[in-house]
Write a protein that holds these residues in place. Structure first.
Motif, PDB file in Angstrom:
ATOM      1  N   GLN A 188     -17.280 -35.500 -21.940  1.00 33.15           N
ATOM      2  CA  GLN A 188     -16.792 -34.403 -21.114  1.00 33.15           C
ATOM      3  C   GLN A 188     -15.273 -34.384 -21.074  1.00 33.15           C
ATOM      4  N   SER A 189     -14.684 -35.573 -20.929  1.00 33.42           N
ATOM      5  CA  SER A 189     -13.219 -35.660 -20.890  1.00 33.42           C
ATOM      6  C   SER A 189     -12.617 -35.242 -22.222  1.00 33.42           C
ATOM      7  N   LEU A 190     -13.280 -35.617 -23.341  1.00 30.97           N
ATOM      8  CA  LEU A 190     -12.782 -35.250 -24.665  1.00 30.97           C
ATOM      9  C   LEU A 190     -12.772 -33.737 -24.827  1.00 30.97           C
ATOM     10  N   SER A 191     -13.872 -33.085 -24.467  1.00 34.58           N
ATOM     11  CA  SER A 191     -13.946 -31.630 -24.574  1.00 34.58           C
ATOM     12  C   SER A 191     -12.877 -30.970 -23.697  1.00 34.58           C
ATOM     13  N   THR A 192     -12.670 -31.523 -22.516  1.00 31.97           N
ATOM     14  CA  THR A 192     -11.651 -30.968 -21.611  1.00 31.97           C
ATOM     15  C   THR A 192     -10.253 -31.166 -22.179  1.00 31.97           C
ATOM     16  N   LEU A 193     -10.007 -32.351 -22.734  1.00 35.23           N
ATOM     17  CA  LEU A 193      -8.698 -32.650 -23.332  1.00 35.23           C
ATOM     18  C   LEU A 193      -8.384 -31.685 -24.468  1.00 35.23           C
ATOM     19  N   GLY A 195      -9.590 -28.783 -24.917  1.00 30.95           N
ATOM     20  CA  GLY A 195      -9.356 -27.467 -24.315  1.00 30.95           C
ATOM     21  C   GLY A 195      -7.925 -27.318 -23.838  1.00 30.95           C
ATOM     22  N   HIS A 196      -7.385 -28.358 -23.194  1.00 26.71           N
ATOM     23  CA  HIS A 196      -5.989 -28.330 -22.737  1.00 26.71           C
ATOM     24  C   HIS A 196      -5.024 -28.231 -23.928  1.00 26.71           C
ATOM     25  N   PHE A 197      -5.313 -29.002 -24.989  1.00 30.13           N
ATOM     26  CA  PHE A 197      -4.459 -28.958 -26.178  1.00 30.13           C
ATOM     27  C   PHE A 197      -4.452 -27.551 -26.785  1.00 30.13           C
ATOM     28  N   LYS A 198      -5.635 -26.949 -26.903  1.00 32.81           N
ATOM     29  CA  LYS A 198      -5.734 -25.626 -27.519  1.00 32.81           C
ATOM     30  C   LYS A 198      -5.004 -24.561 -26.703  1.00 32.81           C
ATOM     31  N   GLU A 199      -4.997 -24.719 -25.393  1.00 32.91           N
ATOM     32  CA  GLU A 199      -4.280 -23.775 -24.530  1.00 32.91           C
ATOM     33  C   GLU A 199      -2.767 -23.879 -24.698  1.00 32.91           C
ATOM     34  N   SER A 200      -2.300 -25.026 -25.163  1.00 31.27           N
ATOM     35  CA  SER A 200      -0.852 -25.262 -25.232  1.00 31.27           C
ATOM     36  C   SER A 200      -0.262 -24.975 -26.612  1.00 31.27           C
ATOM     37  N   ILE A 201      -1.111 -24.710 -27.597  1.00 37.51           N
ATOM     38  CA  ILE A 201      -0.592 -24.445 -28.939  1.00 37.51           C
ATOM     39  C   ILE A 201      -0.719 -22.967 -29.259  1.00 37.51           C
ATOM     40  N   ARG A 202      -0.076 -22.550 -30.363  1.00 36.18           N
ATOM     41  CA  ARG A 202      -0.091 -21.144 -30.744  1.00 36.18           C
ATOM     42  C   ARG A 202      -1.329 -20.827 -31.582  1.00 36.18           C
ATOM     43  N   GLN A 203      -1.595 -19.548 -31.759  1.00 39.13           N
ATOM     44  CA  GLN A 203      -2.783 -19.120 -32.492  1.00 39.13           C
ATOM     45  C   GLN A 203      -2.738 -19.591 -33.945  1.00 39.13           C
ATOM     46  N   GLU A 204      -1.541 -19.638 -34.542  1.00 41.48           N
ATOM     47  CA  GLU A 204      -1.442 -20.024 -35.952  1.00 41.48           C
ATOM     48  C   GLU A 204      -1.484 -21.539 -36.169  1.00 41.48           C
ATOM     49  N   ASP A 205      -1.406 -22.325 -35.097  1.00 46.48           N
ATOM     50  CA  ASP A 205      -1.509 -23.785 -35.217  1.00 46.48           C
ATOM     51  C   ASP A 205      -2.972 -24.189 -35.362  1.00 46.48           C
ATOM     52  N   MET A 206      -3.211 -25.320 -36.008  1.00 49.14           N
ATOM     53  CA  MET A 206      -4.590 -25.772 -36.206  1.00 49.14           C
ATOM     54  C   MET A 206      -4.776 -27.176 -35.660  1.00 49.14           C
ATOM     55  N   LEU A 207      -5.756 -27.319 -34.770  1.00 49.49           N
ATOM     56  CA  LEU A 207      -6.147 -28.619 -34.239  1.00 49.49           C
ATOM     57  C   LEU A 207      -7.474 -28.981 -34.889  1.00 49.49           C
ATOM     58  N   ILE A 208      -7.509 -30.096 -35.611  1.00 52.18           N
ATOM     59  CA  ILE A 208      -8.651 -30.461 -36.445  1.00 52.18           C
ATOM     60  C   ILE A 208      -9.229 -31.793 -35.998  1.00 52.18           C
ATOM     61  N   ARG A 209     -10.550 -31.852 -35.881  1.00 47.58           N
ATOM     62  CA  ARG A 209     -11.181 -33.139 -35.612  1.00 47.58           C
ATOM     63  C   ARG A 209     -11.236 -33.913 -36.918  1.00 47.58           C
ATOM     64  N   TRP A 210     -10.483 -35.008 -36.975  1.00 43.30           N
ATOM     65  CA  TRP A 210     -10.340 -35.755 -38.224  1.00 43.30           C
ATOM     66  C   TRP A 210     -11.371 -36.873 -38.333  1.00 43.30           C
ATOM     67  N   ASN A 236       2.673 -34.398 -22.157  1.00 45.37           N
ATOM     68  CA  ASN A 236       2.649 -33.972 -20.758  1.00 45.37           C
ATOM     69  C   ASN A 236       1.251 -33.593 -20.285  1.00 45.37           C
ATOM     70  N   ILE A 237       0.408 -33.169 -21.237  1.00 45.70           N
ATOM     71  CA  ILE A 237      -0.963 -32.789 -20.878  1.00 45.70           C
ATOM     72  C   ILE A 237      -1.749 -33.988 -20.351  1.00 45.70           C
ATOM     73  N   LEU A 238      -1.390 -35.192 -20.778  1.00 48.41           N
ATOM     74  CA  LEU A 238      -2.144 -36.390 -20.401  1.00 48.41           C
ATOM     75  C   LEU A 238      -2.075 -36.690 -18.905  1.00 48.41           C
ATOM     76  N   HIS A 239      -1.213 -35.999 -18.191  1.00 54.46           N
ATOM     77  CA  HIS A 239      -1.116 -36.225 -16.749  1.00 54.46           C
ATOM     78  C   HIS A 239      -2.178 -35.453 -15.962  1.00 54.46           C
ATOM     79  N   GLU A 244      -8.537 -38.283 -17.100  1.00 54.57           N
ATOM     80  CA  GLU A 244      -8.012 -39.617 -16.819  1.00 54.57           C
ATOM     81  C   GLU A 244      -8.851 -40.729 -17.439  1.00 54.57           C
ATOM     82  N   ASP A 245     -10.059 -40.405 -17.981  1.00 57.82           N
ATOM     83  CA  ASP A 245     -10.879 -41.425 -18.633  1.00 57.82           C
ATOM     84  C   ASP A 245     -10.419 -41.731 -20.049  1.00 57.82           C
TER      85      ASP A 245
END
Length: 270
Positions: A188-193, A195-210, A236-239, A244-245
């Motif tokens: 649950q924390s991973l999915s939430t994390l 989500g926070h990352f995706k909200e902070s990046i631009r549409q043209e950026d790519m976040l990939i599960r490696w 800063n998102i880590l706060h 917190e898990d």
């Protein structure tokens, strides 16, 4: 048949094109450009004529692509493929090392009995479309892009950066659960994390599960300071209390001059 001067002029023009271009007289190849010769690993038209049979045999007999099985009796392949809607004029052809490529086909018949055929390589864009249609572009568990999808579009991403005179920033994110946390809470924390990352990046950026515990963020920047701004934003998102898990470690790299995206990933993963 065109005279020698005409052929020399046409050859010079088409050799400068990245698409595969072939000039036919009726059903016979009379000129092919450098890109076509490179694809089939031939040095001349004479070598092509000695090595290959009817041109239509190049088309892989796959139901998703045009091939000779879709021709009517007595019909030329030029007319047969032109009967199809433009978006369906696609063939699959293989290199001598049996590597398949998909091509869109455009046929110019301005002169009687002559056909100028252009084969545009759409392999990457076709794979991208198929994966999106089959929901294979996303990692459903985290909401990030799937690694396999990114590997198929990585070259296109690199090309966009070069065209726009941008450089690529890359952040490797390694995620560790904190001691004593349980698997359900971690997921649950991973999915939430993410989500926070995706909200902070631009549409043209790519976040990939490696991997199970790592993600890659690849993004366009103008200079080195821009890459560091993105890193600070993620840190800063880590706060946030709802993640917190989890504990994150970040590694930042920036694309060097003439460095490919493959080499950049290899360097950050070393």
């Amino acid at each position: 048949m065109p005279d020698a001067v005409d052929i020399a002029l046409v050859q010079k023009i088409i050799d400068n094109q990245k698409d595969l271009i072939v000039l036919f007289c009726d059903d016979e190849v009379i000129i092919s450009n450098k890109a076509f010769n490179t694809f089939y690993n031939i040095s001349s038209y004479d070598q092509y004529r000695e090595s290959f049979g009817p041109f239509v045999n190049h088309f892989v007999p796959h139901p998703s692509y045009f091939n000779k099985d879709k021709m009517l009796e007595g019909e030329s392949w030029f007319d047969a493929i032109n009967r199809l809607p433009e978006l369906e004029r696609i063939v699959s052809m293989m290199t001598p090392s049996f590597e398949p490529h998909a091509f869109s086909v455009a046929i110019d018949k301005s002169a009687k009995n002559y056909y100028i055929v252009t084969f545009s390589d759409i392999t990457q864009s076709l794979i991208k479309r198929i994966m999106i249609e089959n929901n294979a572009d996303m990692d459903t568990q985290s909401g990030a892009y799937a690694k396999e999808y990114f590997l198929h579009v990585a070259q296109s991403y690199e090309d966009v950066a070069a065209f726009n005179e941008k450089i690529l920033g890359l952040i490797l994110i390694c995620i560790d659960p904190k001691e004593g946390s349980n698997d359900s809470a971690n997921m649950q924390s991973l999915s939430t994390l993410i989500g926070h990352f995706k909200e902070s990046i631009r549409q043209e950026d790519m976040l990939i599960r490696w991997s199970d515990t790592s993600f890659l963020l690849i993004y366009f920047v103008d200079n080195e300071s821009d890459t560091k701004q993105m890193l600070h934003k993620l840190q800063n998102i880590l706060h946030q209390k709802d993640i917190e898990d989890l504990h994150c470690r970040f590694r930042l790299n920036m694309q060097e001059k003439d460095e490919s995206v493959t080499a950049l990933i290899r360097r950050i993963s070393a």
